[in-house]
Design an enzyme around this catalytic site. Structure first.
Site, PDB file in Angstrom:
ATOM      1  N   LYS A 226       7.837  -6.165   2.336  1.00  0.00           N
ATOM      2  CA  LYS A 226       7.065  -4.721   2.391  1.00  0.00           C
ATOM      3  C   LYS A 226       7.630  -3.900   3.484  1.00  0.00           C
ATOM      4  CE  LYS A 226       2.776  -2.577   2.320  1.00  0.00           C
ATOM      5  NZ  LYS A 226       3.421  -1.200   2.013  1.00  0.00           N
ATOM      6  N   ARG A 231       7.361   4.873   0.356  1.00  0.00           N
ATOM      7  CA  ARG A 231       7.515   4.820  -0.910  1.00  0.00           C
ATOM      8  C   ARG A 231       7.928   5.913  -1.880  1.00  0.00           C
ATOM      9  NH1 ARG A 231       4.310   1.801  -5.218  1.00  0.00           N
ATOM     10  NH2 ARG A 231       5.764   1.560  -7.003  1.00  0.00           N
ATOM     11  N   ARG A 246       5.311   9.325  -3.624  1.00  0.00           N
ATOM     12  CA  ARG A 246       4.524   8.572  -4.218  1.00  0.00           C
ATOM     13  C   ARG A 246       3.603   9.338  -5.056  1.00  0.00           C
ATOM     14  NH1 ARG A 246       0.269   4.292  -1.722  1.00  0.00           N
ATOM     15  NH2 ARG A 246      -1.228   5.826  -2.410  1.00  0.00           N
ATOM     16  N   GLU A 271      12.192   2.283  -0.980  1.00  0.00           N
ATOM     17  CA  GLU A 271      11.409   2.638   0.282  1.00  0.00           C
ATOM     18  C   GLU A 271      12.340   3.523   0.883  1.00  0.00           C
ATOM     19  OE1 GLU A 271       8.509   1.252   0.360  1.00  0.00           O
ATOM     20  OE2 GLU A 271       7.800   1.670   2.214  1.00  0.00           O
ATOM     21  N   LYS A 393      -0.404  -6.794  -2.291  1.00  0.00           N
ATOM     22  CA  LYS A 393       0.515  -6.551  -0.966  1.00  0.00           C
ATOM     23  C   LYS A 393      -0.080  -7.277   0.055  1.00  0.00           C
ATOM     24  CE  LYS A 393      -1.859  -2.102  -0.545  1.00  0.00           C
ATOM     25  NZ  LYS A 393      -1.803  -0.755  -0.273  1.00  0.00           N
TER      26      LYS A 393
END
Ligand code: ZN
Ligand code: ZN
Lengths: 532, 339
Positions: A226, A231, A246, A271, A393
């Protein structure tokens, strides 16, 4: 115009999200086309009046009531548009006030020299709230605490549709959005989402709960790092190339380097990072690029942007979202292998034997480039929203520091009678005297019961009041958890925390033993070192 | 009517205790207890306890009795609007000020010269008191609470309409309306009634006794009841009036998702409304706004104006531009009033 002015006025005083939604929904339902559509365009930042810039207003006030009275007024109010709106007197002879549609239409076509005359006529015809709203409209950004996303949520609500259904077609629509309202309110067919570079609502992950992992089969999941960036969605079709956040906000303007590197037709998920050579720069560097409307050449050279890809939603006109993760991943890898690409690379899969092994890998990472791990079910289709189960996550453990409570502010809405926004500080030495310097603000992390306790503590230990803010005795230690820390010149203490929250109330710890600003600076320095 | 040789400052002037009328031997709205006072109206920064003798309208005296326990009868001298009385060498009359119930301007005449002390006043209609009477005079002492061109109070009916509209938009939420206990509270109730709102209006305990006093003076407030006597469910969609300070107080937690409305002239300026934490600011004021102040200077036609109690600078400047000899008069003991 009055209905829109009343809406802006109410929104500007209403802090609670749900109440804001209710206000916007009521407006969109009650105001007829095309005005409601223009109102929506104003809220979503879709209006621009190149000839009507606030600088035109300079001189309006002095001409009206003379420089002495105008400056006394401006001094008192502190905001130019508001001062003008208040000192101007409505002239009954000026005729009916303009509609919002009339304002938008006229301003978009008026020249720079015509505009002041037009504005004065409208200022005469409107009331104070109407004048204020008109002047707020000119710079394009309304600043009434409504995001484009929130406005779209309200639009979706009036037709009982999910917000993603609106989001998907949004970029193919133009103000005043008549087909959108026909669909939502009058059962007309849904407008098409075929416009070039359309945004597709992303799939989001849920945090892993304590002990949840043990019940899951490791072989069913794929793991990825991550990354500590933003994002984004890269969307290109029909010659239109866009970069979205996002939330569906078009951020192409701030990242021309990325947009320029798009030479394909597809929608990719990844990302956004600032990357120098092979090194991912701290989150702060990315933030500097984000906050700019226009990017300088120097910024482009010093803070090069990069997208690390991890999923594909659409490729050459084919919608891949129904395919399982493994198949989408294979398509993405094959596509990346076609040719070397500037500004894009592939986020690698992290191979692991079992959860213990993965936990070990997760512990092994440090620094700001990696925030933790993502777990995705190998068979998961790409679903809009945050479905429970397929994506998880697993963040790195937060960092902890002990701080001293300095100020508390009353919250909003349900919390308006509670002191629920807390400013905390750490010790530093100034001219051989030890003093507290504020290092951050937290308004969550505590239970309702802890909130009641904190509220009472604040009321019992107040030393000073400034409006809704109370200064308290520096006597209470709060353990603050946060996800990242970086040096910052914009903060007085020199550091900025990411997502600070109150982890524990440390009544057991004397305030003198709380952390120092020096300690925080050391943490920030360590976080800035690249992990890989 | 004036004798040019007579300097008005020789017989009415500010002292640390307040504005003193020497040939009359009395103070107007003194800041501390004195032997003899003329009181313009019942607000705390004008009417203070402990004077050996106080002259005021019957309504103002009733308000003072309600606020200050054990005020002896001998201390009270009642003077109706339009009646005249002599204090020392000075003729005193009380003219309506249109501010709150019983509010008056002190009209003082001595040796042919007339000074009007307006106290607090407003010009727009108020269903709880008779309208302001412009009295021609040689010196007019005006308040200046809202003396800046940014203050144009909108129509009361429009502001009350905002409140009623919010109740339609948020029918499940309690609307807490912050009002000053004396005057604003009762006026807002009358305005709601005039707008057709006939449901029960709930009152914070601190408002109950003054509402009763207004009712005893023939002002019909309709169905009002203390908010302490009912259970939470009753307050959904209801209007509850309270002192502005109570909105942020623990007291307000008894209500479901309250919306905080605040009624005050200060609500016209956004930063001030935010500072008060108002989610629904309503510009309803018991003080004259800028156009009313300006109009009043013209109506009373005084060649001299003394400005006190607020933003003196702008009004002095404006009066001078109208050809009036104007100066600021600095009086102690006045807080910024609720407006
Ligand atoms: Zn008053
Ligand atoms: Zn006053």
């Amino acid at each position: 115009m009055q209905a829109f002015a009343a809406l802006l006025d109410a929104l500007s005083f209403q802090p609670a999200r749900n109440a804001k939604l209710r206000l916007i929904e009521t407006y969109l339902r009650e105001v007829p086309d095309p005005d409601r559509g223009w109102g929506l365009a104003a809220l979503t930042g879709g209006l621009d009046f190149p000839a009507a810039k606030p600088a035109l207003l300079r001189g309006f006030g002095e001409d009206r009531i003379g420089p002495e009275l105008f400056h006394l007024s401006y001094d008192y109010v502190g905001d130019l548009a508001e001062t003008l709106a208040l000192i101007w007197e409505t002239d009954c002879a000026a005729g009916p006030p303009p509609t919002l549609g009339e304002v938008v239409d006229t301003l978009q076509r008026a020249s720079r020299s015509e505009t002041p005359g037009i504005l004065k006529r409208w200022l005469d015809a409107l009331d104070a709230t109407g004048r204020w709203a008109l002047l707020k409209l000119l710079p394009g950004a309304l600043r009434v605490g409504v995001s484009a996303r929130l406005a779209k949520q309200a639009v979706a609500n009036i037709g009982n549709k999910p917000v993603d259904a609106v989001e998907e077609i949004w970029h193919g629509l133009t103000p005043p959005y008549r087909p959108l309202f026909d669909w939502l309110l009058h059962d007309a067919p849904r407008p098409s989402s075929n416009a070039g570079g359309a945004f597709l609502p992303p799939m989001l992950a849920n945090p892993i709960e304590q002990g949840e992992l043990g019940a899951l089969e490791p072989a069913h999941f794929r793991a990825e790092w991550k990354w500590d960036g933003i994002r984004v969605q890269v969307a290109a079709s029909g010659g239109v190339k866009r970069l979205y956040s996002r939330a569906g906000e078009d951020i192409s303007g701030a990242f021309p380097d990325i947009v320029e590197a798009i030479d394909f037709d597809g929608v990719l998920d990844g990302e956004l990072l600032v990357r120098r050579e092979e090194t991912v720069a701290p989150f702060n560097d990315l933030q500097q690029r984000l906050n700019r409307k226009a990017v300088t050449l120097r910024m482009l050279a010093d803070h090069p942007a990069h997208v690390r890809l991890y999923d594909v939603l659409r490729l050459d006109g084919e919608d891949l979202r129904a395919l399982p993760f493994d198949q989408r991943r294979a398509r993405l890898e094959a596509w990346m292998a076609l040719k070397p690409r500037q500004r894009f690379d592939l986020s690698p899969l992290v191979t692991f034997r079992d959860w213990a092994h993965l936990a070990e890998l997760r512990e092994g990472t440090t620094g700001d480039g990696i925030e933790g791990l993502m777990l995705k079910r190998a068979d998961s289709a790409y679903l809009a929203g945050r479905p429970k189960g397929p994506w998880l996550k697993w963040k790195r453990d937060p960092m902890l520091v002990d701080c001293v409570l300095m100020y508390a502010q009353r919250g909003h809405g349900k919390r308006s009678s509670f002191y629920s926004d807390f400013t905390f500080g750490c010790w530093r030495e100034v001219e051989r005297r030890r003093e507290l310097a504020p290092v951050g603000k937290a308004y969550f992390g505590f239970t309702d019961e802890e909130l009641r306790w904190l509220d009472k503590w604040v009321r019992d230990h107040t030393t000073n009041r400034f409006g809704p803010v109370r200064e308290v005795l520096p006597d209470l230690v709060l353990e603050i958890a946060f996800d990242g820390i970086a040096r910052s010149t914009r903060h007085k203490s020199g550091v900025a925390m990411r997502f600070p929250r109150i982890n524990r109330i440390r009544t057991d710890k004397p305030a003198a033993e709380a952390d120092t600003v020096d300690n925080l600076l050391k943490l920030a320095a360590r976080a800035a070192i690249d992990p890989s | 009517m004036a004798t040019d040789s007579l300097n008005p400052r020789s017989w009415l002037y500010p002292t640390p205790r307040g504005l003193y009328c020497e040939p009359g031997g009395f103070y107007v709205d003194p800041a501390v207890a004195v032997d003899r006072a003329v009181i313009t109206h019942g607000h705390g920064d004008h009417a203070r306890p402990g004077h050996r003798a106080a002259l005021a309208t019957p309504e103002t005296l009733a308000i003072m009795r309600a606020r200050f326990e054990g005020m002896p009868d001998t201390a009270q001298q009642s003077l109706k609007y339009s009646e005249t009385v002599r204090l020392g060498e000075v003729e005193v009359r009380l003219a309506p000020a249109g501010h709150i119930l019983g509010s008056a301007q002190a009209v003082l005449t001595w040796r042919g010269q007339r000074i009007v002390v307006s106290g607090d006043f407003k010009r727009r209609p108020d269903p709880t008191c008779p309208p302001f009477e412009p009295v021609p005079c040689d010196v007019f002492i005006t308040e200046a609470t809202f003396a800046l061109p940014v203050f144009h109070h909108p129509s009361d009916a429009g502001e009350i309409g905002k409140l009623l509209r919010s109740i339609t938009t948020f029918p499940e939420r309690t609307h807490l309306v912050g009002v000053y206990a004396l005057g604003k509270c009762q006026r807002v109730i009358r305005l709601l009634r005039a707008a057709g709102y006939d449901k029960r209006i709930w009152l914070h305990g601190a408002l109950v006794s003054l509402c009763r006093l207004y009712q005893e003076h023939g002002i019909d407030l309709g169905d009002v009841a203390p908010a302490s006597e009912a259970i939470l469910e009753t307050f959904r969609g209801a209007i509850v009036l309270c002192p502005p300070g109570a909105i942020a107080d623990r007291w307000s937690r008894r209500f479901a998702e309250p919306i905080s409305a605040v009624c005050s002239g200060w609500m016209g300026v956004r930063a001030r409304a935010r500072q008060r934490g108002a989610e629904l600011p309503l510009v309803i004021s018991d003080h004259a706004d800028w156009p009313e102040l300006s109009q009043t200077l013209k109506d009373v036609g005084a060649p001299k104006v003394w400005v006190t109690h607020g933003r003196e600078e702008a009004l002095v400047f404006h009066a001078r531009s109208l050809g009036i000899e104007a100066e600021a008069l600095h009086l102690g003991g006045r807080d910024e009033e609720d407006g």
